[in-house]
Design a protein around this motif. Structure first.
Motif, PDB file in Angstrom:
ATOM      1  N   ALA A  32     -13.507  15.296  28.985  1.00 31.66           N
ATOM      2  CA  ALA A  32     -14.498  14.534  28.220  1.00 31.66           C
ATOM      3  C   ALA A  32     -15.840  14.538  28.929  1.00 31.66           C
ATOM      4  O   ALA A  32     -16.895  14.722  28.299  1.00 31.66           O
ATOM      5  CB  ALA A  32     -14.003  13.105  28.010  1.00 31.66           C
ATOM      6  N   THR A  39     -12.667  13.408  24.042  1.00 38.02           N
ATOM      7  CA  THR A  39     -11.931  14.523  23.449  1.00 38.02           C
ATOM      8  C   THR A  39     -11.271  14.085  22.147  1.00 38.02           C
ATOM      9  O   THR A  39     -11.026  12.894  21.908  1.00 38.02           O
ATOM     10  CB  THR A  39     -10.853  15.038  24.413  1.00 38.02           C
ATOM     11  OG1 THR A  39      -9.890  14.001  24.631  1.00 38.02           O
ATOM     12  CG2 THR A  39     -11.461  15.470  25.745  1.00 38.02           C
ATOM     13  N   ALA A 189     -19.368  11.046  29.336  1.00 35.77           N
ATOM     14  CA  ALA A 189     -18.483  11.262  28.190  1.00 35.77           C
ATOM     15  C   ALA A 189     -18.749  10.296  27.042  1.00 35.77           C
ATOM     16  O   ALA A 189     -18.088  10.388  26.009  1.00 35.77           O
ATOM     17  CB  ALA A 189     -17.018  11.154  28.628  1.00 35.77           C
TER      18      ALA A 189
END
Length: 388
Positions: A32, A39, A189
């Motif tokens: 991520a 993800t 992320a």
């Protein structure tokens, strides 16, 4: 308006689901960070577990957790990964308040799908909202839209032209131009990109006054208003990330016990670790104390008074500054293991991104001190400042 005077509580089911996701979230965290967004397996799991609905009113299919329950869920996911916890807290704050405050027409459109909608955006620096028959034309550029790569709707602040009014405007993601410039030190992320909107029409029912604190649906938590609810988010995040930092340092030291020259044998380290643990636990206790008090008031049908609003702001500021201290201590104690790419380094970077948030800025601390010192008679909180 809502006729529900009490807080809704949902129990521990969603906290347990968040805990069950920890292995997946931890496994996906490195990927991520590399791609600058969560993800797909993590996003799908958050949907399937119902965690995107933690803040949404029960009558719209959400869980409508209480403040303490929300803090526990955000703490759990932030312990697993700081970015995952951040995305969940930001997006659920926005879809929860939309569910509580938007008009019936908008809610029917937005919350009718099989999945909880994901919202992302920014509610501080406003764009421009020009009144038009039936709604507004919204234009502007906003920053730090956490979770935008996963969103179906944008949540944006707009100043209504020719008035003193500011409103939260909800637009479908198709009206958003994503600027994509998320090249940052930490929380990589979260995908907290800048974005722009150019003249999108926002029906009146798809907006609400920024300071709205009386829900059209849902219970007492929504009487906190948007800003005070945001304090719940960041408090839970800080608790989870700080706990993970100290636990990682404990594991690091334990793995080196018995080796000459390692921190496990240092009396100075032992004392410093005890101080860090005490400071962090004390700051966490203040968070829980203040929100316990706030919940009692909300559950009795009341609203927070000025001192209570001061304390929830102070509790967040204190846990955030304590988290920064803990991160510096853990990083310094971790030696070359912290210097290299890995979990401690990532946590250190994430903390220094997260603690820069406006909700814990120096102005808030100064205003808290002024009120606590009795130097703000007759003043009340307006966002992050006291005013007459």
């Amino acid at each position: 308006m809502s006729d529900t005077p009490r807080l809704h509580t949902a129990g521990t089911t969603l906290l347990e689901r968040a805990r069950e996701l920890r292995p997946l979230v931890e496994r996906e965290a490195e990927a991520a960070e590399a791609q600058g967004k969560l993800t797909d397996p993590v996003v799908d799991a958050l949907h399937e577990s119902g965690l995107f609905g933690v803040w949404v009113p029960v009558q719209l299919g959400g869980a409508e957790l209480s403040p303490k329950e929300l803090i526990a869920v955000f703490e759990e996911l932030s312990y697993a990964d700081a970015s995952t916890g951040w995305v969940l807290m930001a997006t659920t704050l926005e879809n929860g308040t939309a569910g509580a405050y938007l008009g019936d027409d908008a809610v029917e459109r937005i919350f009718k799908g099989p999945r909880m909608p994901v919202f992302a955006g920014q509610g501080t620096r406003p764009g421009s909202a020009v009144r038009e028959d039936g709604g507004f034309r919204l234009s502007g550029q906003w920053s730090f839209a956490s979770g935008m790569p996963h969103a179906q709707y944008a949540h944006s602040l707009g100043a209504v032209e020719g008035t003193d009014e500011v409103r939260i405007c909800i637009t479908p993601i198709e009206d958003v131009t994503m600027l994509g410039n998320w090249d940052v030190l930490g929380l990589r992320a979260t995908g907290s990109i800048d974005y722009a909107i150019d003249g999108a029409f926002v029906p009146e029912s798809q907006s609400h006054v920024f300071t709205q604190d009386e829900p059209l649906r849902g219970g007492a938590i929504y009487r906190l208003g948007l800003v005070d609810q945001a304090l719940i988010c960041h408090s839970g995040w800080a608790l989870g990330v700080g706990r993970r930092l100290l636990d990682e340092l404990r594991r690091y030291a334990g793995a080196r016990a018995g080796r000459p020259g390692q921190i496990a044998g240092s009396d100075a380290f032992h004392a410093d670790f005890a101080r860090a643990e005490a400071k962090f636990r004390s700051a966490g206790a203040l968070v829980h104390e203040t929100w316990n008090d706030a919940e009692r008031t909300l559950d009795a049908g009341g609203r927070l008074d000025v001192r209570q609003e001061t304390m929830v702001r102070l509790a967040l500021n204190h846990i955030t500054s304590t988290l920064a201290e803990v991160a510096r201590f853990v990083y310094a104690s971790g030696g070359t293991s912290a210097l290299r790419d890995g979990l401690i380094q990532r946590l250190f970077r994430d903390v220094h991104a997260g603690t820069a948030h406006i909700t814990s800025g120096p102005q808030v601390l100064q205003e808290c001190g002024r009120e606590l010192a009795g130097l703000a008679p007759g003043e009340s909180w307006l966002v992050f400042a006291l005013e007459s």
